[in-house]
Scaffold this active site. Structure first.
Site, PDB file in Angstrom:
ATOM      1  N   ASP A 181       0.853  -1.173   0.000  1.00  0.00           N
ATOM      2  CA  ASP A 181       0.000   0.000   0.000  1.00  0.00           C
ATOM      3  C   ASP A 181       0.903   1.242   0.000  1.00  0.00           C
ATOM      4  O   ASP A 181       2.104   1.147   0.283  1.00  0.00           O
ATOM      5  CB  ASP A 181      -0.886  -0.045   1.243  1.00  0.00           C
ATOM      6  CG  ASP A 181      -1.764   1.172   1.381  1.00  0.00           C
ATOM      7  OD1 ASP A 181      -2.421   1.552   0.397  1.00  0.00           O
ATOM      8  OD2 ASP A 181      -1.788   1.755   2.485  1.00  0.00           O
ATOM      9  N   ASP A 237      -0.428   5.086   0.957  1.00  0.00           N
ATOM     10  CA  ASP A 237      -0.799   5.988   2.046  1.00  0.00           C
ATOM     11  C   ASP A 237      -0.858   5.248   3.378  1.00  0.00           C
ATOM     12  O   ASP A 237      -1.531   4.217   3.500  1.00  0.00           O
ATOM     13  CB  ASP A 237      -2.161   6.630   1.765  1.00  0.00           C
ATOM     14  CG  ASP A 237      -2.092   7.655   0.650  1.00  0.00           C
ATOM     15  OD1 ASP A 237      -1.307   8.603   0.783  1.00  0.00           O
ATOM     16  OD2 ASP A 237      -2.803   7.489  -0.349  1.00  0.00           O
ATOM     17  N   LYS A 271      -8.369  -5.070  -4.189  1.00  0.00           N
ATOM     18  CA  LYS A 271      -6.930  -5.131  -4.459  1.00  0.00           C
ATOM     19  C   LYS A 271      -6.475  -6.565  -4.706  1.00  0.00           C
ATOM     20  O   LYS A 271      -5.601  -6.820  -5.536  1.00  0.00           O
ATOM     21  CB  LYS A 271      -6.139  -4.546  -3.295  1.00  0.00           C
ATOM     22  CG  LYS A 271      -6.188  -3.035  -3.166  1.00  0.00           C
ATOM     23  CD  LYS A 271      -5.266  -2.574  -2.054  1.00  0.00           C
ATOM     24  CE  LYS A 271      -5.269  -1.089  -1.856  1.00  0.00           C
ATOM     25  NZ  LYS A 271      -4.325  -0.642  -0.810  1.00  0.00           N
ATOM     26  N   ASP A 302      -6.920  -3.086   2.300  1.00  0.00           N
ATOM     27  CA  ASP A 302      -5.801  -4.031   2.206  1.00  0.00           C
ATOM     28  C   ASP A 302      -6.169  -5.430   2.696  1.00  0.00           C
ATOM     29  O   ASP A 302      -5.400  -6.371   2.512  1.00  0.00           O
ATOM     30  CB  ASP A 302      -4.601  -3.522   3.015  1.00  0.00           C
ATOM     31  CG  ASP A 302      -4.063  -2.209   2.474  1.00  0.00           C
ATOM     32  OD1 ASP A 302      -3.777  -2.148   1.270  1.00  0.00           O
ATOM     33  OD2 ASP A 302      -3.944  -1.246   3.258  1.00  0.00           O
TER      34      ASP A 302
END
Length: 223
Positions: free
Chosen positions: A8, A10, A150, A177
């Protein structure tokens, strides 16, 4: 040999102020395995970051809505439906929160992101009417098509690069995530992660932001 990574951006490669931690330039350009940047940000952001890091442009953007691998771009999700839901949200008094320029969504192709200051209850109500999901990434609410994740993007990358998702080490901080954590071989949530990410990860790190990520990368290099 080091394992491939799915990272990831951020909250994971940044500091607490949301700025890219310069230590990413110390470790990622020389990583001797594929590095996939998987983010909720609009497609140009991770592509640009790959460019400046000197990495192959292998990205999963917009929470899985756009995937770039070996020069091939694929799309999932319906930007038109997301835009229609956002327009209805505004018509009912909501505010996307980004101002006239709206650089958050200007280059977004498969979803719409709304400020965390927005009326969440109204946003979720309107999105449900359009059969869309709302994901809180900790930086924005993302209105997207169901099933766009994702993890699905990572699986597409793996098909092209002849890897298994279980070969990857995943690091992240947010509920977007969690799907990646579910398919990666080993997953880590940085200490600043939300509860969903922490519950899905194999391990919750003691350190936050890039400090946590760097602790994993250094350990992998030493093992």
């Amino acid at each position: 040999m080091v394992p491939p990574l799915v990272l990831d951006i951020d909250g994971t490669l940044t500091d607490a102020d949301g700025h890219l931690d310069p230590r990413a330039f110390d470790v990622l350009p020389s990583w001797d395995a594929p590095v996939v940047l998987a983010t909720g940000k609009a497609f140009p952001y991770p592509v640009s970051l790959c460019h400046y890091l000197g990495l192959p442009e292998t990205v999963v953007a917009e929470n899985g809505g756009v995937v770039l691998v070996e020069g091939d771009v694929t799309f999932a999700g319906d930007r038109e439906d997301a835009q229609a839901a956002a327009d209805e949200f505004v018509a009912r008094g909501g505010d996307l929160g980004w101002g006239p320029a709206d650089t958050v969504n200007r280059w977004r192709e498969t979803e719409i992101a709304i400020s965390l200051d927005a009326d969440e209850a109204l946003l979720r109500e309107v999105s449900a009417e359009f059969d869309l999901e709302v994901v809180d990434t900790g930086f924005a609410y993302h209105v997207k098509s169901p099933g766009v994740e994702k993890a699905v993007g990572l699986e597409h990358v793996c098909d092209r690069l002849d890897y298994d998702p279980a070969d990857f080490v995943a690091i992240g901080d947010s509920e977007n995530d969690a799907s990646t954590f579910g398919v990666a071989g080993q997953s880590y949530a940085v200490a600043n992660a939300d509860d969903v990410a922490k519950a899905a990860a194999d391990e919750v790190l003691e350190d936050s932001y890039m400090d946590g990520t760097l602790s994993v990368l250094q350990s992998l290099q030493e093992s």
